[in-house]
Design a protein around this motif. Structure first.
Motif: not given
Length: 211
Positions: A82-94, A117-131
């Motif tokens: 269960q997602n208990v935030t109840g709203r859109s939240m951001k993530s940083i993924v390295y 919708d990918f366009e709803k997800v994209r602004p909430q996710v920061a992708l960081l790559s070590g490659k």
């Protein structure tokens, strides 16, 4: 010999001062006065704490991290949790092993499968790559193991946005320059990562390969 810990690093990793006064009986807190645990996704992620995904390489740890990020982005439950935030939240993924293009392809596929919708997800996710981007190493090796404060502060600054709920990183062995088979050394690494979770006030999700 095992690397020593410099005094400056010990100060950063030291726990908050604790009152070591008399032993008091009856000091357990009553249920009515306990504060709720700061869950983000109940049973999976909690603020200022660490969750570790442990599995052999190639079974989907990175994919699961991106799936959780997508769920947080749209405020949806994740798998059976269960997602208990109840709203859109951001993530940083390295990810130390995949480039941003590969991570993006997976995120697109996740959104397609979840029918979001990918366009709803994209602004909430920061992708960081070590490659193909900045390679992070939070703990330095050598004669004295110490925090890499430049990378440490980089992540703290990135997660300063109060809308960030999760910082996902992996694989674990890429985040330090020490012997991953040494339990005492790895205890130091985990202490550093616990300090990072506390300083950023986010849920820290780690991926760890097993052999």
């Amino acid at each position: 010999p095992r690397p020593a810990i410099p005094i400056s690093t010990r100060a950063i990793l030291a726990p908050a001062p604790v009152d070591h006064g008399e032993i008091v009986f009856g000091n357990a807190i009553h249920q009515r006065d306990l504060k709720p645990r700061p869950h983000v996704i109940k049973g999976l992620l909690m603020l200022r704490d660490i969750t570790v995904l442990v599995a052999p390489g190639g079974v989907g740890k990175s994919l699961l991290s991106l799936t959780i990020a997508a769920c947080l982005a749209v405020g949806a439950d994740c798998l059976c949790y269960q997602n208990v935030t109840g709203r859109s939240m951001k993530s940083i993924v390295y990810d130390a092993e995949d480039d941003v293009a590969e991570m993006s392809a997976r995120l697109n596929a996740i959104c397609y499968t979840m029918q979001v919708d990918f366009e709803k997800v994209r602004p909430q996710v920061a992708l960081l790559s070590g490659k193909d981007g900045r390679s992070l190493s939070l703990v330095k090796g050598g004669p004295q193991m110490s925090l890499n404060m430049e990378d440490f502060e980089y992540l703290i600054k990135a997660a300063a946005d109060p809308e960030v709920a999760m910082l996902a990183m992996g694989p674990l062995n890429s985040l330090h320059e020490l012997n991953g088979s040494d339990n005492i050394v790895m205890a130091y690494v985990m202490k550093a990562l616990n300090a990072l979770a506390g300083r950023t006030n986010v849920a820290l999700l780690l991926q760890h390969h097993t052999s």
